[in-house]
Every structure is written in C-alpha cells, then in structure tokens.
Design a protein around this motif. Structure first.
Motif, PDB file in Angstrom:
ATOM      1  N   LEU A  21      32.853  44.352  42.373  1.00  0.00           N
ATOM      2  CA  LEU A  21      33.847  44.039  41.338  1.00  0.00           C
ATOM      3  C   LEU A  21      33.262  44.388  39.978  1.00  0.00           C
ATOM      4  N   CYS A  24      37.085  42.756  37.130  1.00  0.00           N
ATOM      5  CA  CYS A  24      38.429  42.593  37.692  1.00  0.00           C
ATOM      6  C   CYS A  24      39.105  41.333  37.136  1.00  0.00           C
ATOM      7  N   ILE A  36      47.544  42.441  45.743  1.00  0.00           N
ATOM      8  CA  ILE A  36      46.442  43.339  45.385  1.00  0.00           C
ATOM      9  C   ILE A  36      46.475  44.521  46.342  1.00  0.00           C
ATOM     10  N   LYS A  44      39.362  45.001  47.134  1.00  0.00           N
ATOM     11  CA  LYS A  44      40.509  44.091  47.219  1.00  0.00           C
ATOM     12  C   LYS A  44      40.128  42.757  47.877  1.00  0.00           C
ATOM     13  N   ALA A  47      37.595  40.788  45.874  1.00  0.00           N
ATOM     14  CA  ALA A  47      38.196  40.059  44.748  1.00  0.00           C
ATOM     15  C   ALA A  47      38.758  38.725  45.223  1.00  0.00           C
ATOM     16  N   TYR A 207      48.644  44.265  41.475  1.00  0.00           N
ATOM     17  CA  TYR A 207      47.382  44.743  40.919  1.00  0.00           C
ATOM     18  C   TYR A 207      46.892  45.906  41.771  1.00  0.00           C
ATOM     19  N   LEU A 209      43.758  48.036  42.389  1.00  0.00           N
ATOM     20  CA  LEU A 209      42.328  48.084  42.099  1.00  0.00           C
ATOM     21  C   LEU A 209      41.753  49.434  42.493  1.00  0.00           C
ATOM     22  N   GLY A 212      36.764  48.352  42.084  1.00  0.00           N
ATOM     23  CA  GLY A 212      36.519  46.998  41.617  1.00  0.00           C
ATOM     24  C   GLY A 212      37.052  46.660  40.247  1.00  0.00           C
ATOM     25  N   ALA A 213      37.914  47.518  39.712  1.00  0.00           N
ATOM     26  CA  ALA A 213      38.494  47.262  38.386  1.00  0.00           C
ATOM     27  C   ALA A 213      40.000  47.486  38.439  1.00  0.00           C
ATOM     28  N   ASN A 214      40.717  46.891  37.492  1.00  0.00           N
ATOM     29  CA  ASN A 214      42.169  47.036  37.436  1.00  0.00           C
ATOM     30  C   ASN A 214      42.542  48.443  36.957  1.00  0.00           C
ATOM     31  N   THR A 217      48.418  47.315  36.426  1.00  0.00           N
ATOM     32  CA  THR A 217      48.953  45.966  36.604  1.00  0.00           C
ATOM     33  C   THR A 217      50.376  45.945  36.082  1.00  0.00           C
TER      34      THR A 217
END
Length: 236
Positions: A21, A24, A36, A44, A47, A207, A209, A212-214, A217
């Motif tokens: 992650l 996140c 997600i 996912k 998270a 969301y 991903l 490990g980041a958005n 959204t």
C-alpha cells in the motif's frame, strides 16, 4: 461536513520490508456500498486487511465512527463493529450451518436468536439447510453462510473479500442483491471484487487501486462511464 463512518487515510504498509500500500485512502459513509477494484496485485485485499488490523501500517490512520482504531487488533475491531468475511476458509465445514452462525455470535452476551432469524430471512436457501454441515453446501451457499456468520456480530461495517469468487453469474447476482439488502438496513459495506463491472453497478462509491494507491475514485456509475477506466480496467 460530517465524518465518514469509516475513514482510512494515507495507508502505507505491506509484508516484510516491501510496501504494497502506497498512501491508499478509503472512506465509507453509513449504509454505503464501497467497492475496491483494480488489476491483480494492486493491493485490494491488502487494503482491506489493513482496515481490519491484519496488517500493521507504517503510515496512515484508520478511524471508525470518528474513533482512531489504528492500534487495535482485529478482535478489538470486531467488538467496535467491524465484520470481516475472508475470501477462503471462511466457514467451519464440519459444523452445521446453524453452528456456524452460533460461532458468529461469540462476542454477544444477549439472546441472538432474532439475528439468526434475520439471517435466515436474508438467505432462505441457507435456512433450509440449517441442520446440514456447511462443507456439504454449494460454493454460493457457503458464501452466504460466511456472510451470515459475520452478520451475527451485528456489525456496523461489513467487509467482504471477493465474495463472488468462483460462483456462477446467477449466484453472483443473487449475492449482490443480498448485499444491497444488507446496506439498506444501515450497515456500511466495503467490498473487494474481481468482477469489477458488476460490482461497480451496485457501488455508491468505487476505488480503483493501482500499485497500492488510488488511481480513480468516484461513484460506481461515474467509473463505469469513464472511458479510461473502461478501457484500462473493464475490458473496453
């Protein structure tokens, strides 16, 4: 602005020294369905495990109903109102359906029979097999038992890791219908799903991903309509 029921911000962490992650963020309002999605290896399930306390964060915070629960164990989070259904090994196969549900009520000191009846009303197919061993049920019915067992704790936030993995499209639609019913009772839902298109159809918020980041959204309908999301993550 009122505080979201679940607010997980700046989550950074992983296994060993490797971060899965990378900052996140996830928020879920009361009674919302949050989904997600993303490619394999996007973080996912990691998270979700971080939200549930199964992964120690190097950075970030998890708040539930305004209270900081970042340092709490999964068991403590269940007592605060979190329910978690893992993708696999989520039932006791040699116990009956009813015994599985009773196990879900382990933290309760009150009479839980009314909750059990609510679970049976939500999942009639499970009610019919209440005396059968859960391991004898179909994949979809086992998932229903797993969700039912989590509902026995009377969670305010229900987390589902790949609830439709390995089930037929008909069973998937039925499970999603039941998840909508649960959310209508005011329970917040946070769900990881491989069937991204179908999951976003029922999502209040989605969301996407990546590493490990958005990446994206937005509301479920907005993500489904986004040409870049469709092309990259939904197969066109």
């Amino acid at each position: 602005m009122s505080q979201p029921y679940l607010s997980a911000t700046g989550m950074r962490g992983g296994y060993g020294k490797a971060d899965i992650l990378n900052g996140c963020d996830l928020t879920v309002e009361k009674g919302q369905i949050a989904v997600i999605v993303g490619p394999n290896g996007a973080g996912k399930s990691t998270a979700m495990k971080a939200v549930f306390g199964m992964l120690n964060l190097r950075e970030g915070a998890v708040l539930l109903d305004g209270a900081d629960i970042t340092a709490l164990t999964p068991q403590e989070r269940v007592r605060k109102g979190m329910g978690f259904v893992p993708q696999t090994h989520n039932i006791f196969p040699t116990m009956t359906v009813e015994e599985n549900l009773e196990m879900g009520a382990f933290i309760r000191q009150d009479d839980f029979r009314a909750t059990m009846e609510q679970v049976y009303q939500l999942f009639p197919a499970v009610a019919e097999k209440r005396r059968q061993n859960a391991g004898e049920l179909s994949g979809g019915q086992r998932q229903q038992v797993a969700v039912g067992r989590a509902l026995m704790t009377r969670p305010s936030l229900l987390m589902l890791d790949e609830p439709t993995a390995g089930v037929s499209p008909i069973v998937m639609d039925e499970l999603f219908d039941r998840i909508i019913e649960v959310a209508r009772t005011g329970i917040s839902i946070l769900m990881v799903e491989q069937n991204a298109r179908q999951a976003l159809e029922i999502a209040d918020i989605g969301y996407v991903l990546v590493q490990g980041a958005n990446a994206y959204t937005d509301t479920g309908p907005a993500l489904l309509a986004d040409p870049e999301v469709r092309r990259t993550f939904l197969g066109g």
